[in-house]
Scaffold this active site. Structure first.
Site, PDB file in Angstrom:
ATOM      1  N   SER A  16     -46.793 -21.567  59.544  1.00  0.00           N
ATOM      2  CA  SER A  16     -46.728 -21.991  60.942  1.00  0.00           C
ATOM      3  C   SER A  16     -46.481 -23.498  61.120  1.00  0.00           C
ATOM      4  O   SER A  16     -45.715 -23.877  62.006  1.00  0.00           O
ATOM      5  CB  SER A  16     -47.991 -21.561  61.686  1.00  0.00           C
ATOM      6  OG  SER A  16     -48.045 -20.153  61.723  1.00  0.00           O
ATOM      7  N   LYS A  65     -59.103 -13.383  64.581  1.00  0.00           N
ATOM      8  CA  LYS A  65     -58.292 -12.843  65.684  1.00  0.00           C
ATOM      9  C   LYS A  65     -59.114 -12.066  66.718  1.00  0.00           C
ATOM     10  O   LYS A  65     -58.738 -12.002  67.872  1.00  0.00           O
ATOM     11  CB  LYS A  65     -57.156 -11.962  65.145  1.00  0.00           C
ATOM     12  CG  LYS A  65     -56.080 -12.768  64.428  1.00  0.00           C
ATOM     13  CD  LYS A  65     -54.986 -11.875  63.864  1.00  0.00           C
ATOM     14  CE  LYS A  65     -53.784 -11.867  64.769  1.00  0.00           C
ATOM     15  NZ  LYS A  65     -52.588 -11.294  64.139  1.00  0.00           N
ATOM     16  N   ALA A 130     -51.185   2.711  61.691  1.00  0.00           N
ATOM     17  CA  ALA A 130     -51.897   2.578  62.965  1.00  0.00           C
ATOM     18  C   ALA A 130     -52.934   1.459  62.916  1.00  0.00           C
ATOM     19  O   ALA A 130     -54.010   1.566  63.482  1.00  0.00           O
ATOM     20  CB  ALA A 130     -52.538   3.908  63.341  1.00  0.00           C
ATOM     21  N   ALA A 133     -50.973  -4.269  63.465  1.00  0.00           N
ATOM     22  CA  ALA A 133     -49.541  -4.513  63.633  1.00  0.00           C
ATOM     23  C   ALA A 133     -48.886  -3.352  64.371  1.00  0.00           C
ATOM     24  O   ALA A 133     -48.060  -3.545  65.271  1.00  0.00           O
ATOM     25  CB  ALA A 133     -48.887  -4.719  62.273  1.00  0.00           C
ATOM     26  N   GLY A 243     -38.767  -7.371  58.299  1.00  0.00           N
ATOM     27  CA  GLY A 243     -39.836  -7.735  59.228  1.00  0.00           C
ATOM     28  C   GLY A 243     -40.254  -9.192  59.213  1.00  0.00           C
ATOM     29  O   GLY A 243     -40.870  -9.663  60.169  1.00  0.00           O
TER      30      GLY A 243
HETATM   31  P1  ATR Z   1     -53.303  -4.478  60.024  1.00  0.00           P
HETATM   32  O1  ATR Z   1     -54.341  -4.703  61.067  1.00  0.00           O
HETATM   33  O2  ATR Z   1     -52.934  -5.702  59.249  1.00  0.00           O
HETATM   34  O3  ATR Z   1     -52.092  -3.755  60.529  1.00  0.00           O
HETATM   35  P2  ATR Z   1     -55.060  -2.460  58.966  1.00  0.00           P
HETATM   36  O4  ATR Z   1     -55.797  -2.408  60.210  1.00  0.00           O
HETATM   37  O5  ATR Z   1     -55.806  -2.567  57.697  1.00  0.00           O
HETATM   38  O6  ATR Z   1     -53.969  -3.590  58.898  1.00  0.00           O
HETATM   39  O7  ATR Z   1     -54.131  -1.159  58.992  1.00  0.00           O
HETATM   40  C1  ATR Z   1     -53.746  -0.604  57.890  1.00  0.00           C
HETATM   41  C2  ATR Z   1     -52.852   0.610  58.204  1.00  0.00           C
HETATM   42  O8  ATR Z   1     -52.263   0.947  56.972  1.00  0.00           O
HETATM   43  C3  ATR Z   1     -53.591   1.829  58.673  1.00  0.00           C
HETATM   44  O9  ATR Z   1     -52.725   2.607  59.474  1.00  0.00           O
HETATM   45  C4  ATR Z   1     -53.889   2.548  57.368  1.00  0.00           C
HETATM   46  O10 ATR Z   1     -54.085   3.934  57.478  1.00  0.00           O
HETATM   47  P3  ATR Z   1     -55.533   4.526  57.914  1.00  0.00           P
HETATM   48  O11 ATR Z   1     -55.643   4.322  59.389  1.00  0.00           O
HETATM   49  O12 ATR Z   1     -55.464   5.960  57.537  1.00  0.00           O
HETATM   50  O13 ATR Z   1     -56.534   3.766  57.120  1.00  0.00           O
HETATM   51  C5  ATR Z   1     -52.606   2.282  56.635  1.00  0.00           C
HETATM   52  N1  ATR Z   1     -52.737   2.372  55.195  1.00  0.00           N
HETATM   53  C6  ATR Z   1     -53.304   1.471  54.366  1.00  0.00           C
HETATM   54  N2  ATR Z   1     -53.204   1.862  53.094  1.00  0.00           N
HETATM   55  C7  ATR Z   1     -52.545   3.060  53.101  1.00  0.00           C
HETATM   56  C8  ATR Z   1     -52.109   3.965  52.092  1.00  0.00           C
HETATM   57  N3  ATR Z   1     -52.326   3.731  50.804  1.00  0.00           N
HETATM   58  N4  ATR Z   1     -51.457   5.073  52.482  1.00  0.00           N
HETATM   59  C9  ATR Z   1     -51.211   5.316  53.791  1.00  0.00           C
HETATM   60  N5  ATR Z   1     -51.592   4.478  54.791  1.00  0.00           N
HETATM   61  C10 ATR Z   1     -52.248   3.375  54.458  1.00  0.00           C
END
Ligand code: ATR
Length: 278
Positions: A16, A65, A130, A133, A243
């Site tokens: 940043s 955040k 979900a 982001a 991205g």
């Molecule tokens: P951020 O806030 O940075 O987007 P996060 O809240 O940790 O990160 O979100 C991680 C996302 O990646 C979630 O959708 C998570 O799925 P779950 O809701 O089922 O936990 C997904 N995710 C992380 N590791 C994964 C994996 N190995 N396979 C599939 N989905 C994964």
């Protein structure tokens, strides 16, 4: 001399200061943009200190955040819906929280593929993941008028919380395996999880080989720049979107909140790519 910051912990690798330094040069604003490393339990006192020092705006990154919310006077609509703030501005005696992640992503996509925006009421979009982001991107697409946005996640319940942000029915929630089976139905596919990031860069959240050739596949992971998902999408003949460019546009939107000026991105895209590739 105007004062801006980015706060986080860790913060050493933040790009940043470079981005906002370029923006200030471009629009002739005399100011500084510095990194402020704040431990999770020091946020309140450090925020007071920043106010004393005359900081008028700052970006917020992990782990603050959400923690910053109760310290602010107001939130704009998007930050409220996200429950997370990435930009704070001091305006008319109030500290206001914003979230520019979604609009940043949208602008970066529009820059690369304006045709998607011309057809937003016809095309079918799929978001993978979900987390925070996904939430920002879903809400930005929805507010912008994208008519059909499905959300696929490992945990369906979390996906439903995101689609519930929309007050019209924009799409369905589905499992990752049904997303994989119906992948050929989508025109825009956006990967929002950390799956595929180094050191696990041999992974791809779903098999994308049946994607439509006219589709755009986007991945918010930028280490590596071309993830396995993007590589496979390209092999299958689809178009790809990197991205990392959302970093520039979310910063642009923050800069605009502070100064009222929208700086040109120009060749910063190319420069950022080189920096990220080391
Ligand atoms: P951020 O806030 O940075 O987007 P996060 O809240 O940790 O990160 O979100 C991680 C996302 O990646 C979630 O959708 C998570 O799925 P779950 O809701 O089922 O936990 C997904 N995710 C992380 N590791 C994964 C994996 N190995 N396979 C599939 N989905 C994964």
């Amino acid at each position: 001399m105007r004062k801006f910051q980015v706060i986080g912990y860790p913060i050493e690798h933040s790009l940043s200061p470079w981005i906002h330094g370029q923006f200030m040069d471009k629009v002739n604003i005399e100011g500084e943009y510095t990194k402020n490393k704040i431990k999770p339990d020091h946020l309140k006192e450090e925020f007071l200190q920043m106010q004393k020092e005359g900081v008028e705006g700052f970006n917020v990154t992990l782990p603050h955040k959400q923690a910053i919310l109760p310290l602010l006077d107001e939130l704009d609509d998007t930050a409220g819906k996200m429950g997370a703030v990435n930009t704070v501005a001091y305006k008319e005696g109030k500290w206001i929280g914003y979230n520019t992640d979604g609009i940043g992503y949208l602008r970066s996509l529009e820059q690369a593929y304006p045709e998607l925006f011309a057809k937003k009421d016809e095309i079918k979009t799929l978001i993978l993941g979900a987390g925070g982001a996904a939430r920002a991107i879903f809400y930005a697409l929805y507010k912008n008028g994208f008519a059909s946005i499905d959300l696929a996640n490992r945990t369906l319940q979390t996906a439903k919380q995101i689609t519930g942000l929309a007050d019209r029915n924009v799409g369905n929630t589905l499992t990752l395996s049904s997303a994989e089976q119906s992948i050929a139905a989508y025109d825009l596919i956006i990967q929002t999880t950390s799956v595929g990031m180094v050191p696990n860069d041999e992974l791809s959240i779903i098999d994308i080989s049946n994607v439509k050739k006219t589709a755009v596949v986007s991945d918010i992971v930028y280490q590596p720049m071309e993830t396995k998902l993007l590589h496979d999408a390209k092999e299958a003949g689809a178009k790809i979107h990197f991205g990392y460019t959302m970093l520039l546009y979310q910063a642009q939107a923050a800069f605009e909140i502070w100064t009222g000026i929208r700086p040109e991105i120009g060749d910063m895209n190319q420069q950022l790519k080189q920096m990220l590739e080391g």
